[in-house]
Design a protein around this motif. Structure first.
Motif, PDB file in Angstrom:
ATOM      1  N   VAL A  10       0.835  -1.202   0.000  1.00 26.94           N
ATOM      2  CA  VAL A  10       0.000   0.000   0.000  1.00 26.94           C
ATOM      3  C   VAL A  10       0.870   1.253   0.000  1.00 26.94           C
ATOM      4  O   VAL A  10       1.798   1.375   0.806  1.00 26.94           O
ATOM      5  N   SER A  11       0.553   2.188  -0.892  1.00 28.03           N
ATOM      6  CA  SER A  11       1.219   3.489  -0.936  1.00 28.03           C
ATOM      7  C   SER A  11       0.248   4.580  -0.504  1.00 28.03           C
ATOM      8  O   SER A  11      -0.959   4.480  -0.724  1.00 28.03           O
ATOM      9  N   ARG A 130       2.639   6.136 -11.480  1.00 25.12           N
ATOM     10  CA  ARG A 130       3.863   6.038 -10.691  1.00 25.12           C
ATOM     11  C   ARG A 130       3.738   5.106  -9.486  1.00 25.12           C
ATOM     12  O   ARG A 130       4.754   4.660  -8.944  1.00 25.12           O
ATOM     13  N   CYS A 131       2.522   4.793  -9.080  1.00 20.98           N
ATOM     14  CA  CYS A 131       2.319   3.951  -7.910  1.00 20.98           C
ATOM     15  C   CYS A 131       2.921   2.560  -8.141  1.00 20.98           C
ATOM     16  O   CYS A 131       2.622   1.903  -9.141  1.00 20.98           O
ATOM     17  N   LYS A 132       3.749   2.112  -7.217  1.00 17.05           N
ATOM     18  CA  LYS A 132       4.464   0.837  -7.368  1.00 17.05           C
ATOM     19  C   LYS A 132       3.876  -0.265  -6.493  1.00 17.05           C
ATOM     20  O   LYS A 132       4.452  -1.351  -6.407  1.00 17.05           O
ATOM     21  N   THR A 133       2.771   0.022  -5.833  1.00 21.64           N
ATOM     22  CA  THR A 133       2.161  -0.967  -4.953  1.00 21.64           C
ATOM     23  C   THR A 133       0.794  -1.387  -5.482  1.00 21.64           C
ATOM     24  O   THR A 133       0.250  -0.780  -6.395  1.00 21.64           O
ATOM     25  N   LYS A 134       0.259  -2.429  -4.874  1.00 18.77           N
ATOM     26  CA  LYS A 134      -1.044  -2.948  -5.287  1.00 18.77           C
ATOM     27  C   LYS A 134      -2.164  -1.943  -5.025  1.00 18.77           C
ATOM     28  O   LYS A 134      -3.067  -1.767  -5.830  1.00 18.77           O
ATOM     29  N   TYR A 135      -2.083  -1.274  -3.868  1.00 23.36           N
ATOM     30  CA  TYR A 135      -3.137  -0.341  -3.468  1.00 23.36           C
ATOM     31  C   TYR A 135      -2.580   1.064  -3.309  1.00 23.36           C
ATOM     32  O   TYR A 135      -1.443   1.260  -2.873  1.00 23.36           O
TER      33      TYR A 135
END
Length: 287
Positions: A10-11, A130-135
């Motif tokens: 999560v980010s 840019r988000c590198k996480t699942k959520y």
């Protein structure tokens, strides 16, 4: 090709303007404390769309980038967060990066229409890219949250949201409710609560409609928890006829056409809610 993100990571994200560095020290830490979640990554995006006349290069050369990064580092240290962190600049000076974003989000490599798009469209889509996480957990920097007086009796909002997202592949985002929806002028009329409620554990969640896009479910970009993999695979790319609409109307139209939806958590089941207006405490008491 859209890469799948690491499971259950999560980010947290917030978008800022070049002159809004104060938001890091005055708002971000407090917001992260209220959300009370062990994030894997915290990142800021700096949006230059028509702001201050600054270019990305000028922002870097002035030392502002390093100042934003240091402030973010200090906030995370102060709240004892172990999250990795970054500051990303919306790449208006990099044609290759812009073309890649336009292709992924809008199905075209042309950047000619960017300045005609709604002011936040590129910034929000860039954060999702840019988000590198699942959520992805996003909150605007001007949205105050309130904590319910019986917080300890309720589940964590982000944990609740992820559990709801896991319930159905047709849900792309989960949102916090306004503390007292009926106190916000026109809110219940423009975004009426719909009847198809679901219950996950002890949490009730429901969609809100939107008069702007009849038949769609409302997705407020003020704050949300999103399954990024699902959004990018099911919602991207937006068709060209939606490109210049308001960001929420654009997303709501697209989610309607592809058959996915967003849900709100019932305010009585969540330990946080969105403040109705700055300085007013309509729900519970702040801890």
């Amino acid at each position: 090709k859209i890469e799948s993100k690491k499971k259950n990571t999560v980010s947290f994200h917030m978008s800022l303007l070049p002159h809004s560095r104060d938001s890091i020290n005055n708002l971000l830490g407090d917001l992260l404390i209220k959300l009370d979640y062990n994030f894997d990554h915290v990142f800021l995006t700096i949006d230059f769309y028509g702001k201050d006349g600054l270019s990305v290069k000028q922002f870097r050369d002035s030392g502002s980038y390093n100042s934003f990064l240091k402030d973010l580092e200090n906030v995370l240290k102060k709240i004892k967060s172990q999250a990795s962190y970054s500051v990303d600049l919306v790449p208006y000076d990099n044609l290759n990066e812009l073309s890649k974003l336009m292709f992924e989000a809008f199905g075209t490599e042309s950047i000619e229409g960017i300045r005609k798009m709604w002011k936040n469209s590129i910034s929000y889509m860039y954060a999702i890219q840019r988000c590198k996480t699942k959520y992805l957990v996003h909150f605007d920097n001007d949205i105050p949250l309130r904590i319910a007086s019986k917080k300890d009796e309720k589940q964590n909002f982000i944990t609740q949201s992820i559990n709801i997202l896991k319930r159905s592949s047709l849900i792309v985002s989960v949102l916090p409710e306004k503390c007292v929806p009926s106190d916000t002028l026109g809110y219940d009329q423009a975004n009426p609560r719909l009847k198809d409620e679901i219950i996950v554990g002890t949490t009730r969640a429901y969609p809100r409609g939107t008069v702007a896009v009849p038949g769609a479910t409302h997705l407020s970009f003020q704050g949300f928890v999103m399954d990024v993999d699902r959004f990018r695979k099911k919602v991207w790319p937006f068709p060209s006829e939606l490109q210049f609409q308001h960001i929420e109307a654009m997303v709501e139209s697209r989610t309607l056409s592809v058959g996915v939806k967003s849900l709100f958590i019932d305010v009585s089941d969540s330990f946080i809610c969105k403040e109705v207006e700055m300085g007013k405490v309509p729900f519970g008491e702040q801890e």
